[in-house]
Design an enzyme around this catalytic site. Sequence first.
Site, mmCIF file in Angstrom:
data_model
loop_
_atom_site.group_PDB
_atom_site.id
_atom_site.type_symbol
_atom_site.label_atom_id
_atom_site.label_comp_id
_atom_site.label_asym_id
_atom_site.label_seq_id
_atom_site.Cartn_x
_atom_site.Cartn_y
_atom_site.Cartn_z
ATOM 1 N N GLY A 339 0.828 -1.199 0.000
ATOM 2 C CA GLY A 339 0.000 0.000 0.000
ATOM 3 C C GLY A 339 0.865 1.253 0.000
ATOM 4 N N GLU A 363 21.180 -7.392 -21.454
ATOM 5 C CA GLU A 363 21.602 -8.713 -21.932
ATOM 6 C C GLU A 363 20.536 -9.326 -22.826
ATOM 7 O OE1 GLU A 363 24.268 -10.976 -20.111
ATOM 8 O OE2 GLU A 363 24.729 -9.610 -18.467
#
Lengths: 381, 327, 264
Positions: A339, A363
């Site tokens: 939250g 990558e």
Amino acid sequence: MDFELNEEHRLIQATVREFAAKEILPVAAELDHNPRYPAEIIASAAALGLLGLTVPEEYGGAGLDGLANVLVQEELARASAGVQAIVTVQNSLVCDPILRFGTAEQKRRYLPRLVGGEWLGCYCLTEPAAGSDAMSLRTRAERRNGEWVLTGQKIFVTNGLEAQLCIVYARTEPVPGARGISAFLVEKSFPGISVGKVEKKLGIKCSSTVEIVLADCRVPAENLLGARGRGGPVALATLDGGRIGIAAQALGIARAALEECVAYASLREQFGQPIKEFQAIQWAVADMATRIDAARLLTYRAAWLRDRGERCTAEAAMAKLVASETAMWAAHRAVQLFGGYGYIQEYPVERFFRDAKITEIYEGTSEVQRLVISRHILGRR
Amino acid sequence: MTGICIIAGALDGKLSRSSLELIGGARMLQGPVGQEVAAVLLGHGPGLAEAAADLHRHGVGRVYRCDHPLLTAGQTDAVLVAGEQVVRRTGPEVVLIAADTVGRELAPRLAYRLRAALATECVELGVEDGAIVVRRQVYGGRALATLVVRTRPAVLSVKPHALDVPQPAPVAGTVEDVSVAIDVGALPTRVREVLREQAELGLEDAQIVIGGGRGLGGPEGFALLAELAKQLGGAVGASRPPTDAGWVPVNWQIGQTGKTIRPALYIAVGISGATQHIAGVTGSRTIVAINRDPEAPIFSIAHLGIVGDYREVVPALIAKVKELKGA
Amino acid sequence: MEIIVCLKQVVDPELPARDFAIDPATRRQVREGRPLVISTYDENALEVALQLKDRVGGKVTALTLGPQGVAGDAIRLALAMGADEAVAVDDPHGVGLLGVEKARVLTAAIRRIGRFDLVLCGCESADWVERVVGPLLAEALAAACVTFVSRIELRNGALLVRRMADEGFHQLEVRLPAVLSVTSDETNRPRLPKVKDIMTARRKPVQVWPMADLSGTSLDGDAPGVEVRDVALPERTARCEFLPGDAAAQVAALTQRLRDLKLL
């Protein structure tokens, strides 16, 4: 099929977990909020032998297998993805290609220093105009007076600021694509190589990401890595291992997110009970745990194949794809579960969220991974 | 073999408090073992006369006084030689030893030489159905083991501060001076130096104790605790991690290996509650824990808990206490 | 220096309370399924041994006693940290032995290992906490004894040790051979093994000796004079009252409660 880790693997995993808990975790948030190169952590990691895990004993390494590397990388990333990025580049993108393609002299000259932590290494492939289409790179290397002279610009180089050794991919042949490329071992002390722009990033902040500029950079002939014109295979073989390392990084981040959620859900009370009693939270945790485990098994399998010397390109791509998407999803879910507190820097989940994103990009982006996997199944055009 | 013998240490020149605690322990065993409780007083110097008198004041009639220049702080080998000689001469059924620095080395070694039954670190002594029964903490204080002492002679070491000093019960006692032969050349260990560490007001005697743990993050946190202690009139101690890390002197350590405390009020700050620490504080009457982690094990033994950052809570507490004192 | 370090494998003392249970049949902690670690202070003892070896050279032998197969990880870790070899005494009884019994077995094992300058062990075991093994070994081996040692120095051929005491420290000169029990200190925090050493540990010699083979350790004849009648969890009646609100509210509530208890 044996899913158990052997005694050595268990002990290595436990050792690195303890190291990460003692030395990295206490400063992980600080390294992100006030980024700096974690020199003392890298030095301790080197002392433990974490910078050249698969390098054979004769060059100062521990001679471990790829599975051990995955275990180590996950434990490091669980504590700090930034620290782990530094370590994984050293292992997978620098030591590994030197091991696979280097001459005896090159191994002797560079591996002990890299393993010992004296030198940091970096990998220079990407250019402003060559990202996913890496093999279209334009940095060129010309033969002149018995040396190679490199000119070009490399970007998004991890470790580039601190590194003493750079593996640079340049075009040596007048042919387009992978077939014209060669790999070079370039020391920062060679004339003509310098660090350009230092990037500020969304995450993994303590690892440097820089531009490397080559302006008539003179490289001795014996620093060609692998055969001339064979830089493409060097890059691709390296990426297989690199992707497994990133998959492990993603696993670490995802696990960090899960563990924080489990702890928080037990403590946070709303509507009269700990939120772990609510089904929505229970399902979120179940999903996280399951997807992480699935990603982990894919990663272990890719490492296992590579250790056996078998082709693993598609499997490494699958592991990287699933692990990185899982990490991003889990970190996002974790912020939501926390939250308001998930949005605040005092709690670690927002850092996981920012750190996870890069695993879907570098990558080889998730798109590239999908390309690799589909080619494996459907064949090339 | 008859009677109970307590080893009363006066190695610092005066009677140790734990020797008096042993008297209480001896009284609990007096049933089947024979009524006599005697003391072997080991030490050196003019203070031994007062020590003997103190033993008489607490009801020990017969004191065997052994005065020897080698019977000083830390000289366990000499204490062992002397103790063995005197105990053999007097032949008790049960020997009680306080498990302090010297006692914890002395008890097992003496038991070995006497071929005696051995039970150490006892926190309760008694007689049940005619047999000697002792209790001791195990598993980091999580459980209590009950042991039956089956054979004689028996050597029992008692955890300091586990028993109360008994009420005075003066008797007209005797003091018999016993000379012992100690070959200094044959002693394999020798105390070169006794280093007294800068310690807070006796941690073990303080009525209010504030303990700091790993959660303080560094030695600076202890300055805050010192201020709180000053306001409350208490002493400051620590759990194991701060002492291991060198943030505070080692003898500030509260726990199974460090000091056992039984204050009226114990406030644990930034202490997670490792079992061996808990073992040292469960005797406290009121325990307050301040920790950021509501799942920290310390809360399982605390009476009052504050989940929060000590850096906010402790200054607020100091301010409030000052305010109430000023009022 | 020839150093023998006694290592005991125990259930992790920091196990969460919900996993802690006593088996009424054995009157000991349930070990099944619980993580095992080297007893806390035994690790410090090993670290002290390794530091001494680093400084003056020699050999460190790890000695364990327990059911075979279980001691595996402790031995592997000890060898990985730097011990040169290991002896595992296989005790089929499991873990019911009291300190006096263990000392007897360890004495026989140490005699069989042969010469030693130092035997080190933890000042107390993390589970049974009797604090007797070190002193009993010293008596049986006719060696010097110091307990709760935090530091060791070799100076001009003499062994100087620092013993933790109630009032501070004692510095003692100790003649060899000696048995020292070790307590933790900032100078003896156990090292993490290097990964390289975790691998090479595999090649270091480990001998397994069935307990029955060690002479003088038949436990039938000479039972310890003390018997464990039961092990019970004490009643925990107090439930922690968490004071609510922010720091100011919590502090106000706390001071009120302390005043009610006449502590303020």
